[in-house]
Motif scaffolding. Structure first.
Motif, PDB file in Angstrom:
ATOM      1  N   UNK A 119      47.846  44.694  51.865  1.00 53.80           N
ATOM      2  CA  UNK A 119      46.412  44.469  51.734  1.00 53.80           C
ATOM      3  C   UNK A 119      46.021  44.537  50.265  1.00 53.80           C
ATOM      4  N   UNK A 120      44.866  43.965  49.922  1.00 50.89           N
ATOM      5  CA  UNK A 120      44.423  44.017  48.522  1.00 50.89           C
ATOM      6  C   UNK A 120      44.264  45.467  48.049  1.00 50.89           C
ATOM      7  N   UNK A 121      44.696  45.732  46.826  1.00 49.15           N
ATOM      8  CA  UNK A 121      44.622  47.088  46.271  1.00 49.15           C
ATOM      9  C   UNK A 121      43.168  47.466  46.002  1.00 49.15           C
ATOM     10  N   UNK A 122      42.873  48.738  46.193  1.00 48.01           N
ATOM     11  CA  UNK A 122      41.520  49.215  45.944  1.00 48.01           C
ATOM     12  C   UNK A 122      41.218  49.171  44.447  1.00 48.01           C
ATOM     13  N   UNK A 123      39.958  48.975  44.127  1.00 48.56           N
ATOM     14  CA  UNK A 123      39.554  48.899  42.731  1.00 48.56           C
ATOM     15  C   UNK A 123      39.605  50.280  42.088  1.00 48.56           C
ATOM     16  N   UNK A 124      40.046  50.303  40.840  1.00 48.63           N
ATOM     17  CA  UNK A 124      40.131  51.558  40.107  1.00 48.63           C
ATOM     18  C   UNK A 124      38.886  51.816  39.270  1.00 48.63           C
ATOM     19  N   UNK A 125      38.009  50.830  39.152  1.00 52.18           N
ATOM     20  CA  UNK A 125      36.802  50.918  38.337  1.00 52.18           C
ATOM     21  C   UNK A 125      37.133  51.079  36.852  1.00 52.18           C
ATOM     22  N   UNK A 126      38.350  50.717  36.505  1.00 55.03           N
ATOM     23  CA  UNK A 126      38.765  50.645  35.100  1.00 55.03           C
ATOM     24  C   UNK A 126      39.102  49.184  34.832  1.00 55.03           C
ATOM     25  N   UNK A 127      38.316  48.481  34.006  1.00 57.34           N
ATOM     26  CA  UNK A 127      38.487  47.021  33.869  1.00 57.34           C
ATOM     27  C   UNK A 127      39.913  46.611  33.552  1.00 57.34           C
ATOM     28  N   UNK A 128      40.591  47.332  32.641  1.00 56.84           N
ATOM     29  CA  UNK A 128      41.942  46.919  32.261  1.00 56.84           C
ATOM     30  C   UNK A 128      42.905  47.006  33.449  1.00 56.84           C
ATOM     31  N   UNK A 129      42.827  48.102  34.214  1.00 58.89           N
ATOM     32  CA  UNK A 129      43.705  48.256  35.366  1.00 58.89           C
ATOM     33  C   UNK A 129      43.353  47.256  36.470  1.00 58.89           C
ATOM     34  N   UNK A 130      42.067  47.047  36.716  1.00 59.93           N
ATOM     35  CA  UNK A 130      41.674  46.078  37.745  1.00 59.93           C
ATOM     36  C   UNK A 130      42.181  44.683  37.409  1.00 59.93           C
ATOM     37  N   UNK A 131      42.118  44.312  36.136  1.00 60.59           N
ATOM     38  CA  UNK A 131      42.620  43.002  35.719  1.00 60.59           C
ATOM     39  C   UNK A 131      44.124  42.907  35.946  1.00 60.59           C
ATOM     40  N   UNK A 132      44.865  43.968  35.607  1.00 63.05           N
ATOM     41  CA  UNK A 132      46.321  43.953  35.821  1.00 63.05           C
ATOM     42  C   UNK A 132      46.661  43.884  37.306  1.00 63.05           C
ATOM     43  N   UNK A 133      45.902  44.605  38.155  1.00 64.92           N
ATOM     44  CA  UNK A 133      46.166  44.565  39.597  1.00 64.92           C
ATOM     45  C   UNK A 133      45.940  43.155  40.133  1.00 64.92           C
ATOM     46  N   UNK A 134      44.843  42.524  39.725  1.00 67.87           N
ATOM     47  CA  UNK A 134      44.572  41.158  40.202  1.00 67.87           C
ATOM     48  C   UNK A 134      45.671  40.203  39.765  1.00 67.87           C
ATOM     49  N   UNK A 135      46.081  40.305  38.526  1.00 68.21           N
ATOM     50  CA  UNK A 135      47.138  39.406  38.039  1.00 68.21           C
ATOM     51  C   UNK A 135      48.464  39.676  38.748  1.00 68.21           C
ATOM     52  N   UNK A 136      48.743  40.973  39.017  1.00 62.83           N
ATOM     53  CA  UNK A 136      49.976  41.291  39.729  1.00 62.83           C
ATOM     54  C   UNK A 136      49.955  40.724  41.146  1.00 62.83           C
ATOM     55  N   UNK A 137      48.817  40.837  41.820  1.00 64.51           N
ATOM     56  CA  UNK A 137      48.716  40.280  43.169  1.00 64.51           C
ATOM     57  C   UNK A 137      48.848  38.756  43.145  1.00 64.51           C
ATOM     58  N   UNK A 138      48.232  38.110  42.162  1.00 59.89           N
ATOM     59  CA  UNK A 138      48.404  36.665  42.032  1.00 59.89           C
ATOM     60  C   UNK A 138      49.873  36.308  41.822  1.00 59.89           C
ATOM     61  N   UNK A 139      50.524  37.073  40.949  1.00 62.74           N
ATOM     62  CA  UNK A 139      51.951  36.812  40.698  1.00 62.74           C
ATOM     63  C   UNK A 139      52.771  37.038  41.967  1.00 62.74           C
ATOM     64  N   UNK A 140      52.429  38.087  42.732  1.00 55.47           N
ATOM     65  CA  UNK A 140      53.159  38.377  43.962  1.00 55.47           C
ATOM     66  C   UNK A 140      53.013  37.235  44.965  1.00 55.47           C
ATOM     67  N   UNK A 141      51.786  36.737  45.140  1.00 57.03           N
ATOM     68  CA  UNK A 141      51.591  35.617  46.066  1.00 57.03           C
ATOM     69  C   UNK A 141      52.351  34.382  45.596  1.00 57.03           C
ATOM     70  N   UNK A 142      52.338  34.140  44.294  1.00 62.35           N
ATOM     71  CA  UNK A 142      53.081  32.988  43.783  1.00 62.35           C
ATOM     72  C   UNK A 142      54.579  33.143  44.026  1.00 62.35           C
ATOM     73  N   UNK A 143      55.076  34.390  43.830  1.00 63.14           N
ATOM     74  CA  UNK A 143      56.512  34.624  44.053  1.00 63.14           C
ATOM     75  C   UNK A 143      56.869  34.395  45.509  1.00 63.14           C
ATOM     76  N   UNK A 144      56.015  34.862  46.451  1.00 65.88           N
ATOM     77  CA  UNK A 144      56.315  34.672  47.864  1.00 65.88           C
ATOM     78  C   UNK A 144      56.238  33.204  48.254  1.00 65.88           C
ATOM     79  N   UNK A 145      55.319  32.480  47.648  1.00 65.70           N
ATOM     80  CA  UNK A 145      55.276  31.034  47.905  1.00 65.70           C
ATOM     81  C   UNK A 145      56.556  30.369  47.413  1.00 65.70           C
ATOM     82  N   UNK A 146      57.023  30.788  46.237  1.00 69.60           N
ATOM     83  CA  UNK A 146      58.274  30.233  45.718  1.00 69.60           C
ATOM     84  C   UNK A 146      59.452  30.610  46.604  1.00 69.60           C
ATOM     85  N   UNK A 147      59.449  31.886  47.099  1.00 68.51           N
ATOM     86  CA  UNK A 147      60.514  32.302  48.008  1.00 68.51           C
ATOM     87  C   UNK A 147      60.556  31.412  49.250  1.00 68.51           C
TER      88      UNK A 147
END
Length: 566
Positions: A321-349
């Motif tokens: 499931x989507x990760x909960x927000x940390x209310x820290x902009x830098x961490x939230x941005x990294x989480x979103x990018x990591x989730x995007x990368x994860x979905x892209x990796x699974x699509x490639x898989x």
């Protein structure tokens, strides 16, 4: 060491090192300030006491001079004592009392005053009542000069006064009489007020020491008794410690000394109060540091745990499931990018998996259909009948086995078989190989009856048996095929050939490996891929070999029961 502990330790050290440094610097600074403050306060107080006592003594000296010979009072005293006529004596006595009253009135600090006759121990001309216990020799001597002795502090000898006073006895020089002294007292209250206003809040005791170092007066008689020698009096020290006390001494110009005694507990009370305050402040500071460290850990470590959870889900092949927000902009941005990368990796898989499956299907299909089966089988039937007509039984048996083997092996892609059919195909294949090779080898096949009808992919046993023939099998060789049932279907193929080097085993199982030049040109890599397509990780293929001793191939398949097959 975990990140949490490192953050806490680094934060504590970064907070405590400056704090401890400040505390140590403050300790030594404040200790020096408080010590100097207390000592200077005590010395200043003693100096005031010394000046007050000197003034009192000087006043006694000045007033007593008026009572001695050479003064008007002394002259009248001499006339009264030498008068023979009662009237003359009475008149002189009246004038003398009037003179004494005037002197004591103009010097309000003077208390009891009288003439004392040492020889017959009586007194006259007293300005107030005298206690019966009056005895000059019992008074505490403070200082003594040629004509005058100073006593005190002691309780007044006045019948109507019980306050502490200083007193003086001065010898009066009379022409015809010896042993006459003037005795007078002065108040000690001002000096007592000064003593009580010391630097330790009036907690100090005081000792008066005479010219010879003997204690004339003591507020601490248990430790410093009147009449005893004061310790270290002959030394030049003005302060020190003795019997649980800090002592400070001030010596007057007249030779006597005033000593302030402060117990170590009272002396250190202000210091201890500061220690308690700095200790409470330290605990508060430590608590705040721990709280800030915990908040820092919470801000940093919790987002990292979220990253860890995302990575675990990715490693476990779960989208999550989507990760909960940390209310820290830098961490939230990294989480979103990591989730995007994860979905892209699974699509490639998924894309790679689909392409790989299709490629494997095409490759197997290519292998199975690289020969025109109908033409080949019809040609083999013709050869077989010609051999029968010419009485060539060996050729007849060879072609018959080959025809059966090809008919089985060239079945449609995707079809399944049973273990029974796979074993029959292997037997036909071994008949062909025994006719082909010029050496003899034994074949032993054992199959549990319970697994004969278990469905398995077509054409997976023959490449394994083929591998045993093409890796060093010679005369007196044997091939042992065992198919047994446990939790899974366990298939093992053993031989006593030359063995396979370790570096070639992985090549046999890889897509580029296998023995493409032998037999059907289909190696063990085909078996590895085909069981992967059908069973995934539930099936395993392993090879173990020793040079000069032989090779063992073990194949584990899930037991899917005796279902029907095409």
């Amino acid at each position: 060491m975990t990140l949490k502990r490192r953050i806490m330790i680094i934060f504590l050290f970064s907070s405590l090192i400056p704090f401890v440094s400040i505390v140590l610097i403050s300790y030594f600074t404040i200790y020096s300030i408080l010590t100097n403050k207390i000592q200077n306060g005590i010395q200043s107080n003693l100096k005031q006491v010394e000046l007050s006592l000197e003034n009192s003594i000087n006043n006694l000296n000045h007033v007593s001079q008026q009572f001695a010979v050479g003064g008007s009072v002394g002259n009248k005293l001499s006339e009264m004592l030498s008068a023979e006529e009662p009237f003359e004596r009475a008149k002189t006595l009246s004038d003398l009392k009037e003179e004494l009253g005037l002197i004591t009135f103009t010097n309000p600090s003077i208390g009891l005053a009288m003439y004392y006759f040492m020889n017959d121990r009586h007194y006259e001309l007293e300005n107030t009542g005298v206690k019966d216990s009056f005895a000059p020799e019992k008074l505490p001597l403070l200082a003594q000069y040629s004509q005058i002795s100073y006593y005190g502090p002691h309780v007044s000898n006045s019948r109507f006064d019980n306050q502490y006073v200083l007193s003086a006895m001065r010898k009066v020089d009379l022409p015809n009489l010896d042993g006459v002294y003037i005795y007078m007292e002065t108040g000690f209250k001002l000096t007592q007020n000064i003593l009580n206003n010391d630097a330790v809040g009036g907690m100090a005791s005081h000792v008066f020491v005479d010219n010879d170092g003997r204690i004339a007066y003591s507020d601490a008689p248990d430790s410093f008794q009147v009449g005893t020698k004061f310790p270290h009096f002959d030394q030049a020290k003005s302060s020190g410690t003795e019997q649980g006390y800090y002592w400070f001494k001030e010596t007057s110009n007249q030779g006597w000394s005033i000593v302030s005694l402060t117990s170590k507990a009272d002396y250190n009370r202000e210091m201890n109060r500061w220690f308690v305050q700095i200790g409470l402040f330290s605990l508060l500071f430590l608590g705040m540091s721990l709280l800030l460290g915990w908040l820092l850990w919470k801000m940093v470590y919790r987002p990292l745990r979220g990253f860890h959870r995302e990575i675990e889900q990715m490693a476990d092949s779960r989208i999550g499931s989507p990760a909960a927000r940390t209310h820290i902009p830098e961490f939230d941005l990294l989480v979103r990018r990591f989730q995007q990368m994860k979905h892209q990796i699974w699509e490639l898989f998924r894309e790679v998996e689909a392409k790989e499956k299709r490629r494997a299907d095409l490759e197997v299909e290519k292998l199975l259909y690289q020969i025109n089966p109908h033409f080949l089988m019809n040609s083999l039937d013709t050869v077989r009948w010609i051999a029968v007509m010419n009485g060539q039984d060996e050729i007849d048996r060879l072609v018959s086995s080959l025809n059966k083997l090809l008919h089985y092996n060239l079945g449609k892609l995707g079809q399944t078989s049973t273990i029974q059919e796979e074993i029959d195909a292997v037997k036909q294949y071994l008949i062909l190989q025994q006719i082909r090779y010029d050496f003899q080898f034994d074949v032993h096949i054992h199959v549990d009856q319970e697994v004969l009808n278990v469905p398995i992919p077509r054409f997976i046993l023959q490449p394994l048996v083929e591998n045993a023939l093409y890796h060093g099998l010679d005369d007196d060789g044997y091939i042992q095929v065992d198919v047994r049932q446990s939790d899974q279907i366990e298939i093992s193929i053993r031989d006593n050939g030359a063995g396979i080097p370790e570096d070639k085993i992985e090549a046999l199982l890889s897509a580029e490996g296998g023995n493409r030049s032998a037999g059907m040109g289909i190696g063990m890599s085909y078996v590895n891929r085909i069981i992967g397509m059908h069973y995934g990780e539930r099936a395993k293929l392993g090879v173990s070999s020793r040079l000069g001793e032989g090779t063992t191939i073990k194949l584990s398949l899930p037991n899917e029961g005796g279902a029907d097959h095409d």
